[in-house]
Design an enzyme around this catalytic site. Sequence first.
Site, short mmCIF file in Angstrom:
data_model
loop_
_atom_site.label_atom_id
_atom_site.label_comp_id
_atom_site.label_asym_id
_atom_site.label_seq_id
_atom_site.Cartn_x
_atom_site.Cartn_y
_atom_site.Cartn_z
N TYR A 162 22.24 -1.57 -55.77
CA TYR A 162 22.30 -1.99 -54.37
C TYR A 162 21.29 -1.29 -53.45
O TYR A 162 21.30 -1.55 -52.26
CB TYR A 162 23.69 -1.69 -53.78
CG TYR A 162 24.87 -2.10 -54.61
CD1 TYR A 162 24.96 -3.36 -55.19
CD2 TYR A 162 25.94 -1.23 -54.79
CE1 TYR A 162 26.06 -3.73 -55.93
CE2 TYR A 162 27.06 -1.59 -55.52
CZ TYR A 162 27.11 -2.85 -56.10
OH TYR A 162 28.21 -3.21 -56.83
N CYS A 200 16.29 6.15 -70.09
CA CYS A 200 15.01 5.57 -70.49
C CYS A 200 14.84 4.21 -69.81
O CYS A 200 14.84 3.16 -70.45
CB CYS A 200 14.96 5.44 -72.01
SG CYS A 200 13.32 5.03 -72.64
#
Length: 439
Positions: free
Chosen positions: A335, A362
Amino acid sequence: MILYPHFDINSQGHLTIGGLDTVELAREFGTPVNILDENYIRAQMRLYIRCAKQSFGEAALPLFASKALCCAEIYRIAADEGMGIDCVSPGELYIASRTGFPSERIYFHGNNKTDRDIEQALDMGVGTFVVDNAEELQALSNASLARGMRARILLRITPGIDPHTHKAISTGGVDSKFGSAIHTGQAAQIVKAALDAPGVDLQGFHCHIGSQIFDAQPFVDAAAMMVKFMAEMISTHGIRLPELNLGGGLGVRYTKDQPELDIEGTMQTFADKVRALCTSHGIPMPRVILEPGRSLVAAAGVTLYSVGSVKEIPGFKNYVSVDGGMADNPRYALYQSPYTALIANKADLPADFCATLAGRCCESGDLLGEGMMLQRPVRGDVLAMLVTGAYQHSMASNYNKLLRPPLVMVKDGQARVVVRRETFEDLMALDVEDPVYSR
């Protein structure tokens, strides 16, 4: 004061929460670690209960919205303070049940309750079902009849209000995945179906328009739609509808440029409008239910990380990498949620280093914030992310097989673990060592 009174800086220049040194807490419990101030949570619950009863009447009941922070201890605290709770999954129901939370004060939400969910909730004695759709209504009716019961229900109604928050946390529009819309006529249809269904007892309506809302007007607009609809259904069907659940969604101050809401004043204004609306439509004032979640627990929390690297890219940006990230807090990745961060062991120094906070996953999108002003960090410093009590523990995952952090509560100078840190053994607990294919 740093955003809230329970955050401070001690004589060593360290950030404190509830009077405890966060650097010492990081040393004792390791990092990442989520710290919660229990006194703040209890004070917020008491504030909501007092304000709800003063504003809406003694029958009013605030429910803690479990999805904001679900663990056994928060249910124990809510029960102790006289709150109700709303649950949105069988897992939340199970944990509430295991803690002995009073089942009559549980409201069961969700837009896709399975038959098994419904049966489990009925067998637990859940007090109220918030029914989302026609299929759920029929399934609940059937399951109740099979047990010789009538389930107490509210219908989730979509009032068609846009609170102008992030679209992922806006839930009151006509095209929302939740509930039945007034505008399309589907709300009136499901009311008739509920009145015809033999296994349920319709008590009223529920709505929720979204989260992180700082303006009272969207709540007033939603209440106007809901009271008008309630009056129409009472007139059309000649029934009593004694309960109106107006949801939650009040905003929380994450950064210094966001406002701090006056909960008491906002609730009184809201109540005055609801009362006037009921009078104008000629219906009695219903029992009002509220569903605060974030505004009870968000500001109670701080998450502590260890700084791993500081990468300066001349002419571009600086990265500060920590030993957590989107696995323990995906809100920025999802968000772009703003936060306040600081270097806990240098909290008294100027915040003159602009950096992007990077997690250890990652993923290039594994960020906790961008353009954040910090005290200049080095490897081994403790980085504190403030106001993380809501939607961090509950949204954490094992992505990249990272371990979910513990929850530690502080109160009156003491600290205690309420959810332990995951272990590598926990990661393997569900794996089957010698799986055999069945015929």
